[in-house]
Design a protein around this motif. Structure first.
Motif, mmCIF file in Angstrom:
data_model
loop_
_atom_site.group_PDB
_atom_site.id
_atom_site.type_symbol
_atom_site.label_atom_id
_atom_site.label_comp_id
_atom_site.label_asym_id
_atom_site.label_seq_id
_atom_site.Cartn_x
_atom_site.Cartn_y
_atom_site.Cartn_z
ATOM 1 N N VAL A 52 28.730 18.764 -5.761
ATOM 2 C CA VAL A 52 28.118 19.675 -6.738
ATOM 3 C C VAL A 52 29.116 20.775 -7.099
ATOM 4 C CG1 VAL A 52 26.274 21.361 -7.085
ATOM 5 C CG2 VAL A 52 25.776 19.184 -5.985
ATOM 6 N N THR A 53 29.816 21.300 -6.110
ATOM 7 C CA THR A 53 30.809 22.344 -6.368
ATOM 8 C C THR A 53 31.955 21.807 -7.213
ATOM 9 O OG1 THR A 53 30.274 23.371 -4.266
ATOM 10 C CG2 THR A 53 32.325 24.022 -5.280
ATOM 11 N N ALA A 54 32.383 20.591 -6.943
ATOM 12 C CA ALA A 54 33.491 19.995 -7.710
ATOM 13 C C ALA A 54 33.111 19.849 -9.176
ATOM 14 C CB ALA A 54 33.874 18.642 -7.117
ATOM 15 N N ARG A 55 31.859 19.481 -9.449
ATOM 16 C CA ARG A 55 31.417 19.316 -10.841
ATOM 17 C C ARG A 55 31.229 20.652 -11.547
ATOM 18 N NH1 ARG A 55 28.129 15.135 -8.538
ATOM 19 N NH2 ARG A 55 26.420 16.609 -8.425
ATOM 20 N N ALA A 56 30.880 21.703 -10.784
ATOM 21 C CA ALA A 56 30.548 22.996 -11.381
ATOM 22 C C ALA A 56 31.736 23.955 -11.441
ATOM 23 C CB ALA A 56 29.419 23.645 -10.580
ATOM 24 N N VAL A 93 36.187 15.740 -4.776
ATOM 25 C CA VAL A 93 35.352 16.281 -3.707
ATOM 26 C C VAL A 93 36.226 16.607 -2.493
ATOM 27 C CG1 VAL A 93 33.440 15.742 -2.158
ATOM 28 C CG2 VAL A 93 33.334 15.041 -4.537
ATOM 29 N N GLN A 94 37.227 15.768 -2.237
ATOM 30 C CA GLN A 94 38.118 16.007 -1.105
ATOM 31 C C GLN A 94 38.906 17.293 -1.289
ATOM 32 O OE1 GLN A 94 38.133 14.115 1.754
ATOM 33 N NE2 GLN A 94 39.276 15.886 2.469
ATOM 34 N N THR A 95 39.258 17.639 -2.510
ATOM 35 C CA THR A 95 39.961 18.896 -2.762
ATOM 36 C C THR A 95 39.079 20.077 -2.392
ATOM 37 O OG1 THR A 95 41.270 17.913 -4.533
ATOM 38 C CG2 THR A 95 41.087 20.309 -4.539
ATOM 39 N N VAL A 96 37.788 20.002 -2.743
ATOM 40 C CA VAL A 96 36.851 21.069 -2.378
ATOM 41 C C VAL A 96 36.781 21.186 -0.858
ATOM 42 C CG1 VAL A 96 34.439 21.808 -2.445
ATOM 43 C CG2 VAL A 96 35.511 20.864 -4.484
ATOM 44 N N ARG A 97 36.670 20.059 -0.177
ATOM 45 C CA ARG A 97 36.614 20.084 1.294
ATOM 46 C C ARG A 97 37.884 20.682 1.884
ATOM 47 N NH1 ARG A 97 34.556 14.385 1.094
ATOM 48 N NH2 ARG A 97 32.328 14.633 0.869
ATOM 49 N N ASN A 98 39.041 20.331 1.317
ATOM 50 C CA ASN A 98 40.304 20.877 1.805
ATOM 51 C C ASN A 98 40.357 22.388 1.628
ATOM 52 O OD1 ASN A 98 41.146 18.303 2.457
ATOM 53 N ND2 ASN A 98 42.414 18.061 0.621
ATOM 54 N N TYR A 148 36.554 31.073 -5.875
ATOM 55 C CA TYR A 148 35.247 30.681 -6.417
ATOM 56 C C TYR A 148 34.583 29.641 -5.515
ATOM 57 C CZ TYR A 148 31.765 28.609 -9.494
ATOM 58 O OH TYR A 148 30.591 28.129 -10.004
ATOM 59 N N ILE A 149 35.343 28.655 -5.063
ATOM 60 C CA ILE A 149 34.797 27.620 -4.182
ATOM 61 C C ILE A 149 34.274 28.254 -2.901
ATOM 62 C CG2 ILE A 149 35.439 25.640 -2.737
ATOM 63 C CD1 ILE A 149 37.399 24.841 -5.009
ATOM 64 N N ARG A 150 35.060 29.169 -2.331
ATOM 65 C CA ARG A 150 34.657 29.815 -1.079
ATOM 66 C C ARG A 150 33.396 30.652 -1.264
ATOM 67 N NH1 ARG A 150 35.497 34.750 1.124
ATOM 68 N NH2 ARG A 150 35.482 34.836 3.394
ATOM 69 N N VAL A 151 33.366 31.471 -2.308
ATOM 70 C CA VAL A 151 32.217 32.343 -2.547
ATOM 71 C C VAL A 151 30.964 31.514 -2.840
ATOM 72 C CG1 VAL A 151 31.274 34.055 -4.152
ATOM 73 C CG2 VAL A 151 33.571 34.320 -3.247
ATOM 74 N N THR A 152 31.124 30.451 -3.614
ATOM 75 C CA THR A 152 29.985 29.590 -3.934
ATOM 76 C C THR A 152 29.370 29.015 -2.667
ATOM 77 O OG1 THR A 152 30.947 29.016 -6.063
ATOM 78 C CG2 THR A 152 29.265 27.538 -5.207
ATOM 79 N N HIS A 153 30.208 28.567 -1.739
ATOM 80 C CA HIS A 153 29.676 27.972 -0.512
ATOM 81 C C HIS A 153 29.137 29.011 0.446
ATOM 82 C CE1 HIS A 153 30.059 23.621 -0.554
ATOM 83 N NE2 HIS A 153 30.927 23.852 -1.509
ATOM 84 N N LEU A 154 29.613 30.243 0.356
ATOM 85 C CA LEU A 154 29.020 31.295 1.180
ATOM 86 C C LEU A 154 27.648 31.687 0.646
ATOM 87 C CD1 LEU A 154 32.109 33.542 1.915
ATOM 88 C CD2 LEU A 154 30.838 32.126 3.529
#
Length: 151
Positions: free
Chosen positions: A83-87, A96-101, A68-74
Motif C-alpha cells: 500500500v505504501t509503495a502504491r501511495a 515493495v522490497q524497496t519500501v521494506r529496505n 515519507y515512508i518512515r512517517v507513514t508507517h509510524l
C-alpha cells in the motif's frame, strides 16, 4: 578506504598536521594505518578530505521519500508495504522490497498481513464434529507402553 565521517577525517588531518605519526593517529581513532595513509595522500593531492565519488546504482527514492515512508508507517503501523509503495508521492513506482529496505534501515519492519485459510460455517461444523468424535482418543504411548507415563 572505510567510510569516515567528516569530523573524524578532519580530526585525523589535524593530528597529522600537528606532527603525530600515522600509526598514532590510526590507534587513537581505531582505524587501520592504511586508511590514515590514504586519507593523508588524498589530502595532499586534492587539498580536500572529502571522499572520492563512488560508482554504483543511483537510489530509487530521495531522502524526502524515505522520510515519507518512515512517517507513514509510524502513523499507520498496520499498513502493508505494498500500500505504501502504491501511495508514494513523486510519480515514480517503487517495489515493495524497496519500501521494506527503507523501513529496515530506520529500524522499522513492514507489516505483512497473515492470510490464513478461510473457514466457512460448514468447515467449522465439520471440524467440531471430528473433534467431538475423537475426544476419547489416547496417545499411542499410553496404549502400547504404560510405563511411558511413569517417567
Amino acid at each position: 578506504m572505510s567510510q569516515l565521517n567528516a569530523s573524524v577525517r578532519e580530526n585525523a588531518l589535524g593530528r597529522l598536521q600537528a606532527g603525530q605519526s600515522q600509526s598514532e593517529v590510526a590507534r587513537a581513532l581505531r582505524v587501520s594505518q592504511s586508511t590514515i595513509s590514504r586519507l593523508w595522500h588524498r589530502f595532499q593531492q586534492t587539498g580536500s578530505s572529502a571522499p572520492a565519488p563512488r560508482s554504483g546504482r543511483p537510489r530509487v527514492t530521495t531522502q524526502a521519500q524515505d522520510r515519507y515512508i518512515r512517517v507513514t508507517h509510524l502513523r499507520h503501523r498496520f499498513q502493508s508495504a505494498s500500500v505504501t509503495a502504491r501511495a508514494l508521492p513523486g510519480g515514480r513506482r517503487i517495489s515493495v522490497q524497496t519500501v521494506r529496505n527503507r523501513l529496515h534501515t530506520t529500524g522499522l519492519h513492514a507489516y505483512r498481513p497473515l492470510r490464513g485459510n478461510v473457514l466457512t460455517r460448514r468447515h467449522c461444523q465439520a471440524r467440531m464434529q471430528w473433534a467431538n468424535q475423537h475426544l476419547q482418543w489416547t496417545l499411542p504411548c499410553q496404549q502400547l507402553a504404560p510405563r511411558c507415563l511413569q517417567r
